[in-house]
Design a protein around this motif. Structure first.
Motif, PDB file in Angstrom:
ATOM      1  N   UNK A 163      81.358  22.720  83.557  1.00 31.29           N
ATOM      2  CA  UNK A 163      81.626  23.563  82.393  1.00 31.29           C
ATOM      3  C   UNK A 163      81.951  24.996  82.794  1.00 31.29           C
ATOM      4  N   UNK A 164      81.326  25.479  83.888  1.00 32.71           N
ATOM      5  CA  UNK A 164      81.594  26.839  84.342  1.00 32.71           C
ATOM      6  C   UNK A 164      82.710  26.899  85.385  1.00 32.71           C
ATOM      7  N   UNK A 209      78.614  19.948  81.315  1.00 31.61           N
ATOM      8  CA  UNK A 209      77.424  20.474  81.974  1.00 31.61           C
ATOM      9  C   UNK A 209      77.801  21.631  82.898  1.00 31.61           C
ATOM     10  N   UNK A 210      76.900  22.612  83.004  1.00 23.58           N
ATOM     11  CA  UNK A 210      77.082  23.679  83.987  1.00 23.58           C
ATOM     12  C   UNK A 210      76.706  23.149  85.363  1.00 23.58           C
ATOM     13  N   UNK A 211      77.006  23.951  86.391  1.00 24.94           N
ATOM     14  CA  UNK A 211      76.712  23.519  87.759  1.00 24.94           C
ATOM     15  C   UNK A 211      75.217  23.267  87.955  1.00 24.94           C
ATOM     16  N   UNK A 212      74.385  24.167  87.468  1.00 29.94           N
ATOM     17  CA  UNK A 212      72.938  23.985  87.616  1.00 29.94           C
ATOM     18  C   UNK A 212      72.462  22.749  86.864  1.00 29.94           C
ATOM     19  N   UNK A 213      73.050  22.485  85.705  1.00 27.39           N
ATOM     20  CA  UNK A 213      72.659  21.312  84.914  1.00 27.39           C
ATOM     21  C   UNK A 213      73.062  20.014  85.601  1.00 27.39           C
ATOM     22  N   UNK A 214      74.177  20.027  86.315  1.00 23.94           N
ATOM     23  CA  UNK A 214      74.607  18.819  87.037  1.00 23.94           C
ATOM     24  C   UNK A 214      73.568  18.453  88.098  1.00 23.94           C
ATOM     25  N   UNK A 230      84.427  12.111  84.722  1.00 25.65           N
ATOM     26  CA  UNK A 230      85.308  13.251  84.452  1.00 25.65           C
ATOM     27  C   UNK A 230      85.316  13.633  82.981  1.00 25.65           C
ATOM     28  N   UNK A 231      84.804  12.768  82.148  1.00 25.11           N
ATOM     29  CA  UNK A 231      84.634  13.112  80.737  1.00 25.11           C
ATOM     30  C   UNK A 231      83.262  13.719  80.477  1.00 25.11           C
TER      31      UNK A 231
END
Length: 307
Positions: free
Chosen positions: A78-79, A135-140, A129-130
């Protein structure tokens, strides 16, 4: 005679070929699909089996064991950080037989899709990819297992139509661009330094508070000791004066005797302390007595001034 022998040999070879083509063994955890004249006829499980030579053939051997396939993809968070994911998928042919052989997982796994494993990869890639861009990087990093479970549930429904069961989908590794990884390491290092500084400051504060409390308690105890000492001295002086008075000495003489005793004691302590190298005293005892009289006169003058 020779012709009969040749015919016999040919007959034996034909029989051997028929037997070799008609008899076969299927291994454990495998199934063989049999086609008759190019059309599906049946499938057979592990064990010894017979088929009609030349009319029936083994179309394929299907493994019923759980298999694993791994691959890598690139996705964007997301970011707007592009990351690499290593995916591991465990799957097997659907064991259900259905109402008829053509509804079974074995039939579908062979006849429904040309390249089922590649198709499964495409489904998983599309689902990730959907999902990842939400999600942000930290959330991933924090939710990678939950993301994998959601993807597995979605792709399982799609692969069931082709006779496969997707057991699990795992995200085994998340790789970052070098500059992003360096930035994250610097941020984590700065946070650790800040926490360490806070801990040291808190420890120093606790130390100072503890020392202050200890000093205050020590001073309190010292004050109590001095007060008790002074009480004891006062009580001793009182007892000494009472003893002197009982011997017939007047109060004035008792006070003078007490002051002289205190003066003599002070001079003795001064000499014993070793802190002074020279003490100036009168050259005869009469002068010493004069000094004592001067002390008495000074004490009397002090009493007059306070009245």
């Amino acid at each position: 005679m020779v012709g009969g022998l040749v015919f016999f040999i040919i007959f034996i070879l034909v029989i051997a070929a028929i037997i070799k083509d008609g008899l076969f063994v299927v291994k454990q955890q495998h199934a063989v699909i049999i086609e008759r004249l190019g059309k599906f006829n049946r499938f057979v499980g592990a064990g010894f089996h017979v088929k009609i030579p030349f009319f029936e053939r083994k179309a394929t051997t299907v493994s019923l064991r759980t298999m694993k396939n791994g691959f890598s993809i690139d996705v964007k968070t997301e970011d707007n950080v592009t990351i690499g994911l290593d995916i591991s998928a465990q799957y097997h042919v659907d064991y259900s037989l259905g109402n008829n052989p053509m509804e079974s997982g074995i039939f579908k796994s062979y006849y429904m899709l040309q390249e089922p494993v590649e198709q499964m990869k495409d489904f998983i890639t599309d689902a990730l990819r959907s999902s990842i861009p939400t999600y942000s990087l930290d959330e991933v990093f924090a939710k990678k297992d939950d993301i994998a479970k959601d993807v597995n549930a979605t792709v399982s429904e799609q692969m069931a139509a082709y006779g496969f069961t997707l057991v699990s989908t795992l995200i085994t590794r998340i790789s970052l661009p070098k500059e992003v990884e360096d930035s994250m390491n610097q941020i984590n290092s700065a946070q650790r330094v800040r926490l360490a500084a806070q801990d040291l400051a808190e420890a120093d504060r606790i130390k100072k508070v503890t020392e202050a409390l200890a000093e205050a308690e020590s001073m309190e105890k010292a004050g109590e000791g001095i007060a008790n000492q002074r009480k004891a001295i006062a009580q001793g002086i009182k007892d000494s004066l009472e003893t002197i008075k009982e011997s017939g000495v007047t109060p004035q003489e008792a006070n003078e005797l007490f002051m002289f005793t205190q003066w003599a004691d002070m001079m003795g302590r001064f000499a014993e302390s070793g802190k002074g190298s020279t003490v100036v005293l009168p050259n005869d005892f009469k002068s010493t007595a004069s000094m004592f009289e001067q002390m008495l006169a000074a004490g009397a003058a002090n009493e007059e001034s306070t009245k």
